[in-house]
Design an enzyme around this catalytic site. Structure first.
Site, short mmCIF file in Angstrom:
data_model
loop_
_atom_site.label_atom_id
_atom_site.label_comp_id
_atom_site.label_asym_id
_atom_site.label_seq_id
_atom_site.Cartn_x
_atom_site.Cartn_y
_atom_site.Cartn_z
N HIS A 1 0.81 -1.22 0.00
CA HIS A 1 0.00 0.00 0.00
C HIS A 1 0.84 1.27 0.00
O HIS A 1 0.31 2.36 -0.18
CB HIS A 1 -0.95 0.01 1.20
CG HIS A 1 -0.25 0.08 2.54
ND1 HIS A 1 0.35 -1.00 3.12
CD2 HIS A 1 -0.06 1.11 3.39
CE1 HIS A 1 0.87 -0.66 4.28
NE2 HIS A 1 0.64 0.63 4.47
N HIS B 1 2.55 9.13 0.58
CA HIS B 1 1.16 9.01 0.12
C HIS B 1 0.96 9.92 -1.07
O HIS B 1 1.43 11.06 -1.08
CB HIS B 1 0.18 9.41 1.23
CG HIS B 1 0.20 8.51 2.42
ND1 HIS B 1 -0.64 7.44 2.56
CD2 HIS B 1 0.96 8.54 3.54
CE1 HIS B 1 -0.40 6.83 3.71
NE2 HIS B 1 0.57 7.48 4.33
#
Length: 277
Positions: A108, A136
């Site tokens: 992720h 991110h």
């Protein structure tokens, strides 16, 4: 620019407690984030409608319940009208050391973990040891509703298990020095981890002494609350190639790995600006 707090009287007690949390190390243990972020091959996604998207994280596992029920969740929108200037928060104290590190693909996200002692930061007389950093894309925290291209989270942990995270956001522009150093490793890490030798966390450039401070949570399951968040006010730059490399390296479905912003629930957000005196 004039900053003001839009909190109502019913939230006065919450504001007062949060102020003490942020300004007094003696009260920091009232809210401790001791649970780590999830590791590889996680059973959650960032895609709504899959049953495992952000709105469903709290239903996937019992110990992730706070993702749905917590009142101190992250990320948040850093809205000018909610920010209070606090010059006495003090300059962010960093004491980083070069140490061996590895690049990891957790599926992720892409992260860097220091295997030796890589230094610390100090907040309210509490030392937080540097553990890892990860990215991110797009950014998780927003500024007045605007989301940027990338956000770096630099994760630290105290001896008692408390977590402090420094967030830095990026827009497209000149290459970021740290990502330039890591770009080859990010592109070739595959699904495993890759030793990268000695890495100096001092290569993480802040670019400003101004920062936001608030009490929040981890932004991935288990969404543990009690995280001391420091968001650097300056928006830095990263190249399109660097952002693309991070997106291409993660597993399918995690190319956009930003959690939606969460309700503030009356929490104060402080802005540190150096005193002009």
């Amino acid at each position: 620019m004039k900053y003001s707090c839009c909190c109502s009287r019913p939230t006065f007690v919450l504001i007062f407690i949060s102020f003490l949390f942020l300004s007094s190390s003696s009260l920091l243990p009232i809210c401790i984030a001791s649970s780590s972020e999830v590791g590889d091959e996680t059973p959650f996604t960032y895609i709504e409608g899959t049953g495992k998207g952000p709105n469903e994280w709290g239903n996937i596992r019992p110990d992730w319940k706070v993702c749905n029920t917590g009142k101190l969740q992250s990320p948040i929108d850093l809205l000018d009208g909610r920010v209070q200037v606090m010059s006495n928060l003090g300059k962010l104290k960093r004491d980083y050391k070069a140490a061996p590190a590895v690049v990891k693909n957790r599926g992720h996200d892409i992260s860097v973990w220091w295997e030796g002692y890589a230094g610390k930061i100090n907040i309210n007389e509490t030392d937080y040891k540097l553990i890892q950093c990860h990215w991110h894309s797009p950014s998780e925290h927003t500024f007045n509703g605007s989301r940027h291209k990338l956000e770096l989270h630099v994760v630290h942990r105290s001896a008692s298990g408390k977590t402090a995270v420094i967030g830095i956001v990026y827009k497209y522009g000149r290459p970021d020095p740290l990502l330039s150093r890591l770009l080859h490793h990010i592109k070739t890490v595959g699904k495993n981890e890759r030793p990268i030798g000695i890495l100096n966390p001092g290569d993480i450039k802040f670019g400003s002494r101004k920062y936001y401070r608030y009490n929040g949570s981890l932004t991935t399951p288990p969404c543990t609350e009690g995280v001391v968040w420091t968001i650097v006010k300056k928006v830095r730059t990263a190249s399109r190639e660097q952002v693309k490399a991070l997106r291409d390296a993660v597993h399918d479905g995690y190319e956009a790995n930003a959690r939606p912003t969460q309700a503030l629930n009356g929490r104060p957000v402080w802005l540190y600006t150096p005193s002009k005196n």
